[in-house]
Structures are given as structure tokens and as C-alpha cells.
Write a protein that holds these residues in place. Structure first.
Motif, PDB file in Angstrom:
ATOM      1  N   LEU A   1      98.158 -96.168 -19.808  1.00  0.00           N
ATOM      2  CA  LEU A   1      99.326 -96.297 -20.280  1.00  0.00           C
ATOM      3  C   LEU A   1     100.184 -95.115 -20.374  1.00  0.00           C
TER       4      LEU A   1
ATOM      5  N   ASP B   1      99.538 -92.715 -18.033  1.00  0.00           N
ATOM      6  CA  ASP B   1     100.016 -92.732 -16.769  1.00  0.00           C
ATOM      7  C   ASP B   1     101.459 -93.635 -16.404  1.00  0.00           C
ATOM      8  N   LEU B   2     101.237 -94.504 -16.798  1.00  0.00           N
ATOM      9  CA  LEU B   2     102.250 -95.820 -16.523  1.00  0.00           C
ATOM     10  C   LEU B   2     103.591 -95.263 -17.094  1.00  0.00           C
ATOM     11  N   VAL B   3     103.688 -94.589 -18.229  1.00  0.00           N
ATOM     12  CA  VAL B   3     104.803 -94.113 -18.993  1.00  0.00           C
ATOM     13  C   VAL B   3     105.155 -92.795 -18.263  1.00  0.00           C
ATOM     14  N   GLY B   4     104.444 -92.054 -17.530  1.00  0.00           N
ATOM     15  CA  GLY B   4     104.881 -90.817 -16.930  1.00  0.00           C
ATOM     16  C   GLY B   4     104.837 -89.678 -17.747  1.00  0.00           C
ATOM     17  N   GLU B   5     103.741 -89.687 -18.622  1.00  0.00           N
ATOM     18  CA  GLU B   5     103.518 -88.602 -19.560  1.00  0.00           C
ATOM     19  C   GLU B   5     102.505 -87.725 -18.895  1.00  0.00           C
TER      20      GLU B   5
END
Lengths: 631, 128
Positions: free
Chosen positions: A182, A184-188
Motif C-alpha cells: 500500500l 508503495d502504491l500510494v508513492g510514499e
């Protein structure tokens, strides 16, 4: 369709209200269409009562505004040993009173589902969202450690089931891997942002899951929503932070809810619905449910250690007591739980089997482990501890009243009794490092809340009318008001130690960013933002965990003893980290003598063998000085 | 909302999430959009097949299934040391789109009788 059909599924025959049989349906809408129709009916403003509903919305807005106003400009550093309660102001209390009053009035007037739900959502957002906004940093030290596991997965793209440090998390990695994906997916870069808001998200999920569960026990919407509300004012144990157990608990609730809908044996007729069960006016699809159940069981079994145990015990008990049908469901639960433990987690399970066995059959000792933690508390923390216990006791008492009232009306549901009582058996199985009693409270809480709510709404009043409704509303108000102070003490009371200012985070971050692999990190206690970055590169030695003799040596000669430790050639580098959070924890929990860490810090500052590597107002990092290294 | 609209909503939200993931417009947009999508949509696309018959129940089913899919996909990648968030996103998006493309109950139509739907006595207190 009658407006009540949403709350009272058509076709249910409760013996109280005559339901008109539906005409034969020529073309049955698909499950998807049915769900969407239900969505539209349940949440559309149709049926909006401008006066009462409008007043309820205004009351919610006013309560939220008062709460925000009351906390506006509050400084979390100013918290005393009463935690966030010490930041409460008159507007905050007024907001809470307004919220409770509005909720009770909504119950009294049989408000629509969305009105009752909006009150509970507001309660959840205010209670659980405030620390996230006010603190600005992640609350509770264990949550930081969990962020560290996610950080490991983000860096390495894998888990290491043979790792030495925190290997239990690598062996049950479901929550951590999911959080890493999650993130990774939200770019954090880190899971910190997600973790800060996790309590809000988990509690909103629990809200829906609890509604799902309780609607499997009753179709009285007031009983449903009072149960949900009571859950949120009795669950003070703080198991809603960024953790595997919080996720597993949500999944467990959903699984039980599904079981209550699909696996249920009808109580009086013992009728078994063969392929579909009428719920909410539609037919639950059993094959689809079974697939989802297995998926949920597998994720629970691979994410946590205690929840699968609870899951298995519950499903077995409900099947054995002929509340659930489908012998294969508990068998599947056992299979996925044991299967995971002896395959993927074998490296952890086998060496630790004895730990489990030593706790078997010793409930008193396992419970005592939890109480032992409270023995050294001082000051207001004693009150905080008693507040939490009082809530549990009071809710339990109300639950007994509810249970008796249902029994007297011959409407007692054995499945709910089992679900409330069964978690106690956890004490016979494990001490879980002093946490077992908290887990018992957590797993029982939804059903304690259900029975406590049934003490107020056990069924139709004997003499229906406004007087009876007012009396019940008053009873609900008294119950909620009696529970709230203890809940706030228990839930907010430890926040002085759970809050970490940005300067304390910076001190911890310095160590993790600068320490080479194989470094030694000496900490006062572990109550600081610990292990959240490159955690596996350090060997951690908390002074509070040292044997009594070792602690006494440190107290007498801190510089000499710590120099000895940091100078050990086994470590490539060494640090001593002392922070505000550690000092507060040591003082409030009584785990170290008063002023212990201050004295250690003062001695290291003047020692020629040490130098301050990094310092903020809330944390100081020591390392060996040049003189110390050359000694 | 009709079945077609529901499927379109699932597909549109999946497309929006894909655009945000690929274009990466920055945290203020990406975090809420992708977070909400990942925690709700893949499961919600399939949740109606459970025929729970209630919006709130269907929503929590969608959330739980999404969490499970997310955890299962991530766990598999982590255990196999084959971490690839983009591949996982494609899988989750595929699951969501499959649910949208093939709507309908998986368990057969409700078994109503000539006298009306099958009746069961509801457990627990039942009052208004």
C-alpha cells in the motif's frame, strides 16, 4: 416496499409483526443489482425528516465544532500524567455531552439508520482522529516498530523468516507486506503517514463490521447502533493502532458476521437453509461466501498469532454447540492456521512451541502477567489503570443485566453468549507477554456491548408509548455517561508517554541513519520512536530490560559500564540514546528508579569517554569520544 | 444505480487509479485516490456476489476482500522475493475489472417459493 423493510428483512417471521408474503418474483434481480438498490434505499436522503434529522445534523456539526474549538492550539507537550485528558477543556466536554445527547434522542425517536450511523462515525472521527491531528507524529512506540518491518520489506522486497530480530513479524508477514504494498502504491517512502491514520481507518472498518455482526443477531436497529456505540466507549485497550492484530480483528469480526448469516442454524426450528439463506431480503450465496471465508481465514492465519487461535476456537465451539452448521468450516480454519504455522512459519513455531505450552492451563498466572504491569504505576497512572478496569467491569455488569433480560423474554441467543464468553479461554492457552487479558477484553467487547445494549433494548416494551421510550433513552444515556469517563481515562490516559515530539523523532532518526550495520544501541526504555528505520542493523539493549544487578551497576557507574558495552569489539559502532519519551515512561510505569535516566545522561555529558553526537530538546545521542575510542 | 453503472463506476475508478499511479501527480492526489481504490474497489467489485442485501454489509465485505487481496498479493511477492508493486497493481486492477466485466450472482438466484421468500426466524431480540 414498506419503509421498514431495510431494517426488518421481508420474509422474517418474528412472531411479533405480521409480514405479508411477497408475490412470486418472475425475474429475480441479480445480487449486484439488489445490493445497489439497498444502497440507494439505505443512504439516500429519501425519508429525510427536516425537523428531527436537521436538528441531529446541526447537533453533530456543533459537537464537532466544540470539540475542535476545545482542542484548538492545545500543546501535546503540556500533557500531564493524565494524558490527553489533561488537555480537555469545557468546549470539548460540551461537544461530547451534545454528541451523547443527540445520539440518545435519535435512539428515542427511532431515527433512520444514517442518522444513528452519523453519530457513531462522528464519535470515531473525534476520539480517534484527534491524536493524529494534534500530535502530528505517530502515537505509541510499538506502532513505530511495526513501521520498521514495513521499511524492511520496502528496502529489501522480501521477508526473512530466519532473521534474528523481530522474526515473529517475518513469519506472519500478512499485515506488514500488505502495508508495504500500500505504501508503495500510494508513492510514499515510509508507512508513517498510513500508520498515523490507521486507528481512524481501523475503527471506521470496525464500525461497519460490528454493524454487520450485530445485524446477524438482531434486526432491531436501535439495539444494533447502541451496541456499536457502546463498543466504541468500552474498548479502551488501544488495540487499534498500526498493527497486525488491528487488521486481524477487523477480519475476524467480518468472518463471524458471515458465519452468523450463512452458517446459522435457525434457533427454534433448527431449520437448515440448504443453498441460500434469506438475509436482508436477498439470498446469501453460500459458495461465494465459502471462497471469501477461506481467503479471510488464510490472511488472518498468515498475519497474526492470537487471532487465528481465537478464530479456530470460536468456529469449533459454535459448531459443537450446534449454532453453526458446516463442520468443514472449522476444519478449514484449523488447516490454514496449522498449515501456515508448520510450513512458512516453521522456523519460528518449532523453537517456540514450549513457550506456548508453558502458558497452557495457567489462566491465573496468564492474567496476572497483565496485572503485574500495573503494580509499579504511580500518580495519575493508577487512576488511568483503574478507569480502564472500571469500564470493563461496568460494561460486563450491564451485559449480565442484558443477558438476564433476554433470558427472561426467552430470546437469549446462545451464539452471542458463546462469542462473549469464549475469549476468556485465551487465558488458559497463553500469557502473550502480559497481553492476554487485553485480548480477552478486545474479543469479548463486541458481544459485551451487544448484551449491554440489550439491557436497554431487550425487546418491545410491555407498555409501549412515549414514557417507555423516554425511560429507555434515559437508561441508554446513564449507561453511556457512566462508561465514558473510564473509557477516556483508559484510552487517552497514557498519551503523555505515547506522544513523541518531532525533536524526539529526529534524535532517533539520527541514530538509525548514521549507525553502520552491526551497531549497538543502548536505550533507557523502548518507549520512543524505535526500530522504524533500518532496524536490523542494530543490536538493541534497553537498560530497563537488564537484570537488577546490571541496572544497579549502571546506576553506580554509568559512564564506566556503558563505555564497557560500547567499546565491545563485536560491535562496529555504539550509541546511547536517551529521550523524553523514555524518561516519561520510566517515571510513569515505575520501571526505573526516579531520575535514573537523568542521572545517566548527566554523567555521560561530563565523561571524557563520551561525546554528544546529536542533540535536540527531546533527545540526546551519545557515542564514544576520540579519547574513549583510543582508551 | 444499475448494474451497468456499477460496473462502469468500478472500471472508471480503476482507470483513474491507474492514471494516478502511472502519472504520479504527487502525494496530495495520489495518496487519497490510490488508498481509497486499493482498500475498497477490488473487493467491492466482487462483494455483491455474496448477496448480503445491504449497502453497509456489502461495503464492509468489499473492504475486507480488498484488504485480503492486497495482503495475499504482497505476502506472495515478499515470500518469493519478487517484489513488484506495479505487477501487484495490475493484478488488483485485473481482479477489479473482471468483477466489473462479469457481474451477476455466483450462487444462483434466491430460492423463493410460491408463498414468498424462504422464511427463517431471526435470532436475537426482534423489535422495532
Amino acid at each position: 416496499m414498506r419503509p421498514e423493510s431495510r431494517e426488518r428483512p421481508e420474509g422474517w417471521d418474528d412472531g411479533l409483526v405480521t409480514t405479508t408474503p411477497l408475490p412470486v418474483v418472475a425475474a429475480v434481480p441479480s445480487g449486484r443489482a439488489r445490493a445497489r438498490t439497498a444502497l440507494r434505499r439505505a443512504w439516500s436522503p429519501r425519508g429525510w425528516r427536516p425537523g428531527a434529522d436537521g436538528r441531529a445534523v446541526l447537533a453533530l456539526l456543533a459537537a464537532a465544532a466544540l470539540w475542535v474549538l476545545g482542542f484548538w492550539g492545545a500543546d501535546p507537550r503540556a500533557m500531564t500524567d493524565l494524558g490527553m485528558l489533561s488537555l480537555f477543556t469545557a468546549p470539548v466536554a460540551a461537544g461530547l455531552v451534545l454528541l451523547v445527547t443527540s445520539f440518545v434522542l435519535a435512539l428515542r425517536r427511532h431515527a433512520r439508520e444514517w442518522v444513528l450511523g452519523a453519530h457513531v462515525v462522528t464519535l470515531v472521527l473525534l476520539v480517534h482522529g484527534t491524536p493524529a491531528v494534534l500530535f502530528g507524529t505517530l502515537r505509541y512506540s510499538w506502532a513505530w516498530k511495526h513501521v520498521g518491518i514495513v521499511d524492511y520489506i520496502l528496502r529489501t522486497g522480501s521477508v526473512d523468516t530466519t532473521i534474528q530480530a523481530l522474526s515473529i513479524y517475518h513469519n506472519w508477514p500478512g499485515f506488514f507486506a500488505g502495508s508495504a504494498l500500500l505504501t508503495d502504491l500510494v508513492g510514499e517512502q515510509s508507512a508513517l503517514t498510513l500508520a498515523v491514520w490507521a486507528p481512524v481507518a481501523f475503527n471506521l472498518g470496525n464500525l461497519l463490521a460490528l454493524r454487520f455482526v450485530v445485524r446477524g443477531l438482531t434486526d432491531d436497529r436501535r439495539l444494533v447502533w447502541l451496541s456499536v456505540w457502546l463498543y466504541f466507549v468500552t474498548t479502551w485497550v488501544g488495540q487499534d493502532y498500526f498493527s497486525p492484530q488491528a487488521m486481524a480483528f477487523l477480519l475476524y469480526l467480518f468472518l463471524i458476521g458471515l458465519g452468523l448469516r450463512v452458517l446459522r442454524i435457525a434457533r427454534r426450528r433448527r431449520a437448515v437453509a440448504p443453498a441460500s439463506t434469506v438475509v436482508g431480503g436477498s439470498a446469501v450465496s453460500r459458495p461465494a461466501v465459502l471462497v471469501v471465508m477461506v481467503l479471510v481465514m488464510a490472511v488472518i492465519a498468515s498475519s497474526h498469532q492470537v487471532t487465528p487461535l481465537m478464530m479456530v476456537m470460536t468456529l469449533v465451539a459454535l459448531c459443537v454447540l450446534r449454532q453453526f452448521r458446516g463442520w468443514y468450516v472449522p476444519v478449514l480454519a484449523v488447516a490454514v492456521t496449522v498449515g501456515w504455522a508448520v510450513t512458512v512459519a516453521r522456523g519460528y513455531t518449532v523453537p517456540h512451541v514450549t513457550d506456548l505450552v508453558t502458558g497452557l492451563g495457567e489462566p491465573t498466572q496468564n492474567a496476572q502477567q497483565t496485572f503485574a504491569k500495573a503494580e509499579h504505576l504511580s500518580g495519575a497512572q493508577i487512576l488511568v489503570s483503574r478507569g480502564g478496569r472500571a469500564v470493563t467491569g461496568l460494561a460486563g455488569l450491564a451485559a449480565v443485566v442484558g443477558l438476564v433480560r433476554l433470558l427472561m423474554r426467552r430470546n437469549l441467543d446462545l451464539a452471542a453468549v458463546v462469542l462473549m464468553a469464549l475469549p476468556v479461554t485465551l487465558l488458559f492457552v497463553t500469557g502473550f507477554d502480559g497481553e492476554a487479558l487485553f485480548r480477552v477484553v478486545l474479543f469479548s467487547a463486541p458481544f459485551v456491548a451487544y448484551f449491554a445494549a440489550a439491557a436497554v433494548y431487550p425487546g418491545p416494551p410491555k407498555q409501549p408509548g412515549p414514557v417507555a421510550e423516554s425511560r429507555r433513552a434515559l437508561a441508554a444515556a446513564v449507561l453511556v455517561v457512566a462508561l465514558l469517563p473510564g473509557f477516556l481515562l483508559g484510552y487517552y490516559g497514557k498519551d503523555q508517554a505515547n506522544y513523541f515530539p518531532p525533536d524526539e523523532v529526529a534524535a532517533a532518526r539520527y541514530v538509525y541513519a548514521h549507525g553502520p550495520p552491526g551497531s549497538l544501541l543502548v536505550e533507557g526504555t523502548q518507549n520512543y520512536p524505535h526500530q522504524f528505520l533500518d532496524y536490523e542493523r542494530f543490536v538493541y539493549v534497553p537498560i530497563v530490560g537488564e537484570p537488577e544487578a546490571s541496572r544497579a551497576r549502571i546506576e553506580r557507574h554509568p559512564a564506566a559500564v556503558l563505555f564497557e558495552w560500547l567499546d565491545d569489539p563485536r560491535y562496529r559502532s555504539g550509541y546511547v540514546l536517551i529521550t523524553r519519551g523514555q524518561k516519561i515512561d520510566a517515571a510513569t510505569s515505575g520501571s526505573l528508579p526516579r531520575g535514573f535516566l537523568d542521572r545517566v545522561e548527566a554523567r555521560l555529558r561530563v565523561s571524557p569517554w563520551f561525546r554528544v553526537a546529536y542533540e535536540t530538546p527531546d533527545g540526546v545521542v551519545f557515542e564514544l569520544s576520540r579519547a574513549g575510542r583510543n582508551r | 444505480m444499475t448494474t451497468r453503472r456499477f460496473s462502469l463506476a468500478i472500471a472508471a475508478s480503476t482507470l483513474a487509479a491507474a492514471v494516478v499511479v502511472v502519472a504520479d501527480p504527487g502525494a496530495p492526489l495520489r495518496v487519497p485516490v490510490v488508498l481509497a481504490w486499493a482498500l475498497i474497489v477490488p473487493g467491492l467489485a466482487w462483494a455483491p456476489r455474496l448477496r448480503l442485501g445491504d449497502a453497509g454489509d456489502t461495503l464492509i465485505a468489499g473492504v475486507v476482500i480488498s484488504i485480503c487481496l492486497l495482503a495475499a498479493a504482497a505476502e506472495t511477492m515478499a515470500l518469493l522475493a519478487a517484489w513488484s508493486p506495479m505487477r501487484a497493481f495490475v493484478v488488483l486492477a485485473g481482479v477489479a475489472l473482471l468483477g466489473a466485466l462479469f457481474p451477476g450472482g455466483a450462487g444462483g438466484a434466491p430460492r423463493d417459493t410460491a408463498d414468498g421468500p424462504r422464511r427463517l426466524r431471526p435470532p436475537g431480540p426482534s423489535t422495532r
